[in-house]
Design a protein around this motif. Structure first.
Motif, PDB file in Angstrom:
ATOM      1  N   UNK A 160      -9.028  -1.579  -4.303  1.00  0.00           N
ATOM      2  CA  UNK A 160      -7.949  -1.152  -3.419  1.00  0.00           C
ATOM      3  C   UNK A 160      -8.472  -0.101  -2.457  1.00  0.00           C
ATOM      4  N   UNK A 161      -8.468  -0.416  -1.182  1.00  0.00           N
ATOM      5  CA  UNK A 161      -8.937   0.546  -0.197  1.00  0.00           C
ATOM      6  C   UNK A 161      -8.005   1.749  -0.099  1.00  0.00           C
ATOM      7  N   UNK A 162      -6.734   1.547  -0.402  1.00  0.00           N
ATOM      8  CA  UNK A 162      -5.811   2.684  -0.420  1.00  0.00           C
ATOM      9  C   UNK A 162      -6.256   3.710  -1.451  1.00  0.00           C
ATOM     10  N   UNK A 163      -6.579   3.242  -2.652  1.00  0.00           N
ATOM     11  CA  UNK A 163      -7.007   4.157  -3.710  1.00  0.00           C
ATOM     12  C   UNK A 163      -8.306   4.846  -3.337  1.00  0.00           C
ATOM     13  N   UNK A 164      -9.233   4.118  -2.752  1.00  0.00           N
ATOM     14  CA  UNK A 164     -10.494   4.708  -2.307  1.00  0.00           C
ATOM     15  C   UNK A 164     -10.225   5.833  -1.310  1.00  0.00           C
ATOM     16  N   UNK A 189      -2.845  13.120   5.516  1.00  0.00           N
ATOM     17  CA  UNK A 189      -2.208  12.244   6.507  1.00  0.00           C
ATOM     18  C   UNK A 189      -3.223  11.420   7.289  1.00  0.00           C
ATOM     19  N   UNK A 190      -4.472  11.840   7.307  1.00  0.00           N
ATOM     20  CA  UNK A 190      -5.515  11.082   7.987  1.00  0.00           C
ATOM     21  C   UNK A 190      -5.951   9.870   7.160  1.00  0.00           C
ATOM     22  N   UNK A 191      -5.541   9.853   5.901  1.00  0.00           N
ATOM     23  CA  UNK A 191      -5.947   8.786   4.986  1.00  0.00           C
ATOM     24  C   UNK A 191      -4.756   8.011   4.424  1.00  0.00           C
ATOM     25  N   UNK A 192      -3.552   8.562   4.550  1.00  0.00           N
ATOM     26  CA  UNK A 192      -2.337   7.908   4.058  1.00  0.00           C
ATOM     27  C   UNK A 192      -1.191   8.236   5.015  1.00  0.00           C
ATOM     28  N   UNK A 193      -0.659   7.220   5.673  1.00  0.00           N
ATOM     29  CA  UNK A 193       0.376   7.426   6.681  1.00  0.00           C
ATOM     30  C   UNK A 193       1.763   7.614   6.091  1.00  0.00           C
ATOM     31  N   UNK A 194       2.035   7.039   4.942  1.00  0.00           N
ATOM     32  CA  UNK A 194       3.362   7.099   4.346  1.00  0.00           C
ATOM     33  C   UNK A 194       3.617   8.495   3.770  1.00  0.00           C
ATOM     34  N   UNK A 195       4.592   9.244   4.310  1.00  0.00           N
ATOM     35  CA  UNK A 195       4.839  10.601   3.815  1.00  0.00           C
ATOM     36  C   UNK A 195       5.301  10.639   2.360  1.00  0.00           C
ATOM     37  N   UNK A 201       1.163  11.912  -4.130  1.00  0.00           N
ATOM     38  CA  UNK A 201      -0.222  12.279  -4.438  1.00  0.00           C
ATOM     39  C   UNK A 201      -0.386  13.791  -4.568  1.00  0.00           C
ATOM     40  N   UNK A 202       0.311  14.537  -3.716  1.00  0.00           N
ATOM     41  CA  UNK A 202       0.152  15.990  -3.706  1.00  0.00           C
ATOM     42  C   UNK A 202       0.903  16.676  -4.829  1.00  0.00           C
ATOM     43  N   UNK A 279       9.024  -1.903  -2.146  1.00  0.00           N
ATOM     44  CA  UNK A 279       7.571  -1.990  -2.148  1.00  0.00           C
ATOM     45  C   UNK A 279       7.085  -1.800  -3.590  1.00  0.00           C
ATOM     46  N   UNK A 280       5.896  -1.289  -3.766  1.00  0.00           N
ATOM     47  CA  UNK A 280       5.317  -1.113  -5.096  1.00  0.00           C
ATOM     48  C   UNK A 280       6.094  -0.106  -5.946  1.00  0.00           C
TER      49      UNK A 280
END
Length: 300
Positions: A160-164, A189-195, A201-202, A279-280
């Protein structure tokens, strides 16, 4: 209602209650760990019979399930336990990060708390842990009553490129010695667009006034274990479980799809498949509809 939060350190000996096959599948030098957990106990004091156990996904924790756990306890009138899987939340940091070891951790928890006739529910990675335990050849016949899997299939998936990208962003956040959540969000935000995903994650940040921001989870172990997490410990035809199973698919998600539904059939022939318009993150986006599906399934 009784509510309790608990954390335990890693076991110093491998529990004699863990099935022999689990020992064989685990590295001999790695012990099952005692998992941090929250528990919601109904007014009748029942702590062990027909409980619901909830397993979170990758980067998640038991904290993500607080509201739903209380609702499940009220709706079902049964004890509800939410666990922090190894290397997540408040549970110990330990190698390796495999489904066999995580299943052993969950089994160890069940044995120590004398749980039986469990409804075992997992989302994403937690769903794979639940399936791995259900498929184990030495699973006690009275342990699992129901299996509930949220938006994941028993497949060996591509990376999964998202996880990477998420792991890479966490590494950058720690390397930059920043001190505010806002700065961390700007990097993420540079790696994940969905707030909403960024906020999720944070939640793993450990924020203190005296130190730069660090993550509570061991990024190095999760990075190392990522290929295993995207895999699955059993091949089609190797094992099956004939108990009651419910799979809940997010309509907009790719994790359960027309290619892997036949694999679900091979592993879990008595399963039901339900779909929600999400979604997921099925439990977060439609929590009331999600809860109703599960309560109806468990009580039918």
């Amino acid at each position: 209602m009784i509510f309790k939060s608990s954390i335990h350190r890693a076991s110093t000996v491998f529990s004699s209650e863990v099935p022999q096959t689990l020992r064989k599948r685990c590295l001999s030098t790695v012990l099952p760990v005692e998992l941090a957990h929250d528990e919601h106990i109904p007014a009748d004091g029942n702590r062990s019979h027909r409980p619901l156990l909830i397993l979170h996904g990758f980067f998640g924790s038991k904290r993500n399930w607080q509201s739903l756990s209380k609702a499940f306890m009220r709706d079902l009138g049964r004890p509800v336990y939410t666990l922090d899987l190894r290397n997540h939340g408040s549970s110990p940091h330990v190698r390796p990060m495999t489904y066999t070891h995580m299943a052993a951790d969950v089994f160890n928890f069940c044995q120590k708390h004398s749980l039986r006739d469990i409804s075992l529910m997992g989302h994403s990675m937690g769903g794979k842990v639940a399936m791995a335990l259900a498929l184990h050849p030495e699973l006690p016949s009275n342990l699992l009553a129901d299996l509930i899997v949220s938006d994941i299939a028993p497949v060996r998936a591509k990376a999964s490129q998202d996880t990477v990208q998420h792991i890479h962003a966490m590494e950058i956040i720690e390397a930059n010695n920043i001190s505010t959540r806002k700065e961390a969000d700007e990097i993420m935000s540079k790696h994940e667009k969905d707030p909403n995903v960024r906020a999720f994650l944070l939640t793993n940040l450990e924020i203190t006034k005296a130190k730069p921001l660090k993550f509570k989870i061991p990024i190095d172990i999760l990075k190392e274990g990522r290929p295993e997490i995207e895999s699955f410990p059993y091949a089609p035809g190797e094992r099956s479980w004939d108990g009651r199973a419910l799979f809940i698919k997010g309509k907009k998600s790719k994790y359960i799809n027309r290619h892997n539904i036949p694999l679900i059939n091979q592993f879990f022939q008595q399963h039901q498949l339900k779909e929600l318009d999400t979604s997921h993150w099925v439990h977060a986006e439609l929590p009331n509809e999600y809860r109703k599906l599960i309560v109806d399934f468990i009580t039918q």
